[in-house]
Write a protein that holds these residues in place. Structure first.
Motif, mmCIF file in Angstrom:
data_model
loop_
_atom_site.group_PDB
_atom_site.id
_atom_site.type_symbol
_atom_site.label_atom_id
_atom_site.label_comp_id
_atom_site.label_asym_id
_atom_site.label_seq_id
_atom_site.Cartn_x
_atom_site.Cartn_y
_atom_site.Cartn_z
ATOM 1 N N LEU A 45 29.324 -19.074 39.739
ATOM 2 C CA LEU A 45 28.583 -19.393 40.962
ATOM 3 C C LEU A 45 27.198 -19.912 40.593
ATOM 4 C CD1 LEU A 45 27.847 -19.294 44.006
ATOM 5 C CD2 LEU A 45 27.313 -16.870 43.694
ATOM 6 N N ALA A 46 26.884 -21.122 41.012
ATOM 7 C CA ALA A 46 25.554 -21.694 40.774
ATOM 8 C C ALA A 46 24.588 -21.155 41.823
ATOM 9 C CB ALA A 46 25.599 -23.211 40.828
ATOM 10 N N LEU A 47 23.689 -20.284 41.394
ATOM 11 C CA LEU A 47 22.779 -19.650 42.353
ATOM 12 C C LEU A 47 21.796 -20.634 42.958
ATOM 13 C CD1 LEU A 47 21.957 -16.160 40.798
ATOM 14 C CD2 LEU A 47 23.865 -16.873 42.247
ATOM 15 N N LYS A 48 21.549 -21.765 42.283
ATOM 16 C CA LYS A 48 20.613 -22.740 42.850
ATOM 17 C C LYS A 48 21.108 -23.276 44.183
ATOM 18 C CE LYS A 48 22.706 -26.470 40.155
ATOM 19 N NZ LYS A 48 22.508 -27.442 39.060
ATOM 20 N N ALA A 68 22.280 -19.691 36.162
ATOM 21 C CA ALA A 68 20.911 -19.542 36.649
ATOM 22 C C ALA A 68 20.042 -20.673 36.129
ATOM 23 C CB ALA A 68 20.343 -18.198 36.197
ATOM 24 N N SER A 69 19.019 -21.003 36.919
ATOM 25 C CA SER A 69 18.069 -22.041 36.540
ATOM 26 C C SER A 69 16.685 -21.474 36.254
ATOM 27 C CB SER A 69 17.968 -23.093 37.651
ATOM 28 O OG SER A 69 19.226 -23.664 37.928
ATOM 29 N N SER A 70 16.583 -20.146 36.199
ATOM 30 C CA SER A 70 15.292 -19.507 35.977
ATOM 31 C C SER A 70 15.521 -18.045 35.615
ATOM 32 C CB SER A 70 14.441 -19.581 37.244
ATOM 33 O OG SER A 70 15.067 -18.825 38.284
ATOM 34 N N PRO A 71 14.525 -17.393 35.048
ATOM 35 C CA PRO A 71 14.661 -15.953 34.758
ATOM 36 C C PRO A 71 14.942 -15.121 36.002
ATOM 37 C CG PRO A 71 12.835 -16.868 33.511
ATOM 38 C CD PRO A 71 13.280 -17.943 34.454
ATOM 39 N N TRP A 72 14.373 -15.480 37.143
ATOM 40 C CA TRP A 72 14.607 -14.690 38.353
ATOM 41 C C TRP A 72 16.057 -14.804 38.819
ATOM 42 C CZ3 TRP A 72 9.616 -15.806 41.710
ATOM 43 C CH2 TRP A 72 8.531 -15.150 41.106
ATOM 44 N N GLU A 73 16.609 -16.025 38.787
ATOM 45 C CA GLU A 73 18.011 -16.164 39.158
ATOM 46 C C GLU A 73 18.906 -15.401 38.195
ATOM 47 O OE1 GLU A 73 18.429 -20.370 41.627
ATOM 48 O OE2 GLU A 73 19.144 -20.271 39.554
ATOM 49 N N LEU A 243 33.216 -24.164 34.608
ATOM 50 C CA LEU A 243 32.761 -24.971 35.737
ATOM 51 C C LEU A 243 31.746 -24.131 36.492
ATOM 52 C CD1 LEU A 243 36.278 -26.081 37.020
ATOM 53 C CD2 LEU A 243 34.655 -27.563 35.858
ATOM 54 N N GLU A 244 30.713 -24.772 37.013
ATOM 55 C CA GLU A 244 29.684 -23.995 37.708
ATOM 56 C C GLU A 244 29.280 -24.646 39.035
ATOM 57 O OE1 GLU A 244 25.683 -25.466 35.418
ATOM 58 O OE2 GLU A 244 26.718 -23.778 34.506
ATOM 59 N N PRO A 245 30.224 -24.780 39.961
ATOM 60 C CA PRO A 245 29.870 -25.338 41.273
ATOM 61 C C PRO A 245 29.112 -24.325 42.115
ATOM 62 C CG PRO A 245 32.131 -24.598 41.286
ATOM 63 C CD PRO A 245 31.637 -24.410 39.873
ATOM 64 N N GLY A 246 28.275 -24.813 42.983
ATOM 65 C CA GLY A 246 27.641 -23.960 43.975
ATOM 66 C C GLY A 246 28.196 -24.282 45.345
ATOM 67 N N GLU A 247 28.266 -25.601 45.624
ATOM 68 C CA GLU A 247 28.735 -26.028 46.934
ATOM 69 C C GLU A 247 30.178 -25.619 47.188
ATOM 70 O OE1 GLU A 247 27.828 -28.033 44.478
ATOM 71 O OE2 GLU A 247 26.344 -29.520 45.093
ATOM 72 N N SER A 340 25.446 -23.454 54.603
ATOM 73 C CA SER A 340 25.270 -22.367 53.639
ATOM 74 C C SER A 340 24.618 -22.855 52.352
ATOM 75 C CB SER A 340 26.624 -21.715 53.306
ATOM 76 O OG SER A 340 27.130 -21.001 54.400
ATOM 77 N N HIS A 341 25.196 -23.891 51.740
ATOM 78 C CA HIS A 341 24.707 -24.320 50.428
ATOM 79 C C HIS A 341 23.462 -25.202 50.563
ATOM 80 C CE1 HIS A 341 27.607 -27.428 51.645
ATOM 81 N NE2 HIS A 341 26.886 -28.278 50.939
ATOM 82 N N TYR A 342 22.531 -24.970 49.654
ATOM 83 C CA TYR A 342 21.262 -25.709 49.604
ATOM 84 C C TYR A 342 20.496 -25.668 50.924
ATOM 85 C CZ TYR A 342 22.354 -27.418 44.961
ATOM 86 O OH TYR A 342 22.631 -27.490 43.621
ATOM 87 N N THR A 343 20.592 -24.567 51.641
ATOM 88 C CA THR A 343 19.794 -24.380 52.851
ATOM 89 C C THR A 343 18.982 -23.101 52.721
ATOM 90 O OG1 THR A 343 21.779 -23.413 53.863
ATOM 91 C CG2 THR A 343 21.254 -25.677 54.443
ATOM 92 N N MET A 344 19.647 -21.955 52.725
ATOM 93 C CA MET A 344 18.940 -20.681 52.584
ATOM 94 C C MET A 344 18.037 -20.670 51.356
ATOM 95 S SD MET A 344 21.709 -17.775 53.707
ATOM 96 C CE MET A 344 23.231 -18.643 53.373
ATOM 97 N N VAL A 345 18.495 -21.282 50.271
ATOM 98 C CA VAL A 345 17.730 -21.255 49.022
ATOM 99 C C VAL A 345 16.479 -22.123 49.084
ATOM 100 C CG1 VAL A 345 19.726 -20.731 47.583
ATOM 101 C CG2 VAL A 345 19.151 -23.124 48.038
ATOM 102 N N LYS A 346 16.361 -22.979 50.098
ATOM 103 C CA LYS A 346 15.244 -23.925 50.155
ATOM 104 C C LYS A 346 14.277 -23.668 51.315
ATOM 105 C CE LYS A 346 17.089 -27.982 47.785
ATOM 106 N NZ LYS A 346 17.224 -29.459 47.831
ATOM 107 N N THR A 347 14.477 -22.614 52.067
ATOM 108 C CA THR A 347 13.624 -22.397 53.225
ATOM 109 C C THR A 347 12.182 -22.077 52.820
ATOM 110 O OG1 THR A 347 14.297 -20.075 53.288
ATOM 111 C CG2 THR A 347 15.490 -21.606 54.711
ATOM 112 N N THR A 348 11.250 -22.440 53.699
ATOM 113 C CA THR A 348 9.836 -22.155 53.477
ATOM 114 C C THR A 348 9.227 -21.609 54.769
ATOM 115 O OG1 THR A 348 8.867 -24.254 54.216
ATOM 116 C CG2 THR A 348 9.762 -24.185 51.977
#
Length: 384
Positions: A45-48, A68-73, A243-247, A340-348
């Motif tokens: 699962l691609a957490l990004k 993961a794309s970072s230590p936090w992920e 394979l590492e899809p997120g969508e 779901s994908h690339y929405t919650m992870v990008k909110t500000t």
């Protein structure tokens, strides 16, 4: 996700809210499980793209881990998902590497400079952390430059020319990621170029990561061909294939429920919602694209045209133009689809605008559960 389910989710949810349909999530996972079983691939699962960790227990029943794309992920994956943790970044700080070596199973570098700079650190973890390199096949399949890792002057992935005179001592895998929400055919073409360019190094590798961007669970995806491709690499080079899809995990699983706040007129009717393109759906502006709305149509198709916009002060906070079969009124709810994908992870919280609630919906029982709500403290604690 059926139309009736969307209507029920919209009716039950507070606004604004992301709502994830657990039935559709299980549907996607069943398809991915079939791919794993038939091909021998391990899917991560691609957490990004999707890091709603309250549903990790469901996903972890099928997938082998996270990327993961970072230590936090990476830490989130280790703490809440379990399984394998694969980490990559365009560049790491020294303290990033120190942390990732304790949380990751695979650590992928984006340059020989970083590979050698941190060699004294990662060599101490030989046998526990597998080291890889991200490569750039130099073959572009992207439709939007901002999301194309193989675009000219890309900072992502090592070109074949950079391998000349470099040591691969300790490197156990290669990773390429060049796709974005695409079907199988772009992967097939990219794979041919990748093998022609980097195939000479595969016999000395233990694994190959085909990256993400694979819309495996979308209608029309050639699953048989994907299975054949994975088997080809596994059998010819004796490799573990990832394979590492997120969508693909989250396609069609979620909606964003919104409420009409007001309707104003300036050459056209403009409905102002409690959701914002810039705060809640930034890909609308970045990609750009026009999301679908339940019972919303192209301008002119129905009798009532509206421009939909958010409540922020950004003049360009415009979601798009739609038509409806009735007049929109304040208090009415609208449901944006596939959110779901690339929405919650990008909110500000730009402008201090409220973050949407996060909810799940169980179609078997009709239960909607509010998993998380955000308040003033969440906004305040992001500042100083």
């Amino acid at each position: 996700m059926t139309r009736l389910h969307v209507q029920e989710m919209t009716r039950l949810a507070p606004s604004p809210a992301f709502v994830v349909d657990l039935g559709r999530l299980r549907h996607n996972l069943a398809i991915l499980d079939e791919v794993q079983k038939r091909s021998g691939a391990k899917i991560l699962l691609a957490l990004k793209a999707f890091s709603m960790w309250s549903v990790f227990p469901i996903i972890a029943q099928t997938l082998h881990g996270i990327c993961a794309s970072s230590p936090w992920e990476a830490r989130l994956g280790r703490e809440e998902f379990g399984g394998e943790v694969h980490s990559f970044s365009a560049a790491f700080k020294e303290n990033d590497v120190a942390e990732l070596l304790t949380t990751s199973n695979h650590l992928v570098f984006n340059s020989f400079n970083q590979l050698e700079r941190f060699r004294p650190m990662w060599e101490k973890y030989a046998g526990r952390v597998s080291i890889g390199l991200r490569v750039n096949p130099g073959h572009s399949e992207g439709h939007t430059p901002i999301y194309d890792p193989a675009a000219p002057k890309s900072r992502l992935g090592i070109l074949r020319s950079e391998f000349e005179g470099k040591s691969l001592a300790g490197v156990e895998g290669l990773h390429f990621h060049t796709l974005c929400e695409q079907l199988f055919e772009p992967l097939e073409r990219t794979s041919k170029v990748f093998e022609e360019t980097f195939g000479e190094f595969l016999p000395q590798m233990k694994w190959l990561n085909l990256g993400g961007g694979h819309h495996i669970t979308r209608e029309g995806y050639d699953i048989d061909a994907l299975v054949e491709l994975v088997r080809y690499y596994r059998e010819k080079y004796d490799l573990e294939v990832y394979l590492e899809p997120g969508e693909a995990i989250a396609i069609g699983t979620g909606i964003l429920v919104s409420e009409v706040l007001d309707v104003v007129h300036n050459e056209a009717d403009i409905a102002i919602l409690d959701v914002s393109a810039t705060c809640h759906m930034p890909d609308i502006l970045e990609m750009p694209y026009r999301p679908e709305i339940q019972d919303g149509f192209l301008p002119g198709e129905k009798g009532h045209d509206y421009r939909l916009g958010g409540p922020s002060c950004l003049a360009g906070d415009v979601i798009g133009d739609w038509s409806f079969d009735h007049e929109l009124v304040p208090g009415e709810k609208l449901a944006f689809l596939d959110m779901s994908h690339y929405t919650m992870v990008k909110t500000t919280t730009f402008n201090g605008i409220q973050l949407p609630h996060i909810c799940t919906y169980e179609p078997e029982t009709g239960e909607l559960r509010v998993v998380r709500s955000f308040g003033y403290e969440d906004f305040k604690n992001r500042l100083s």
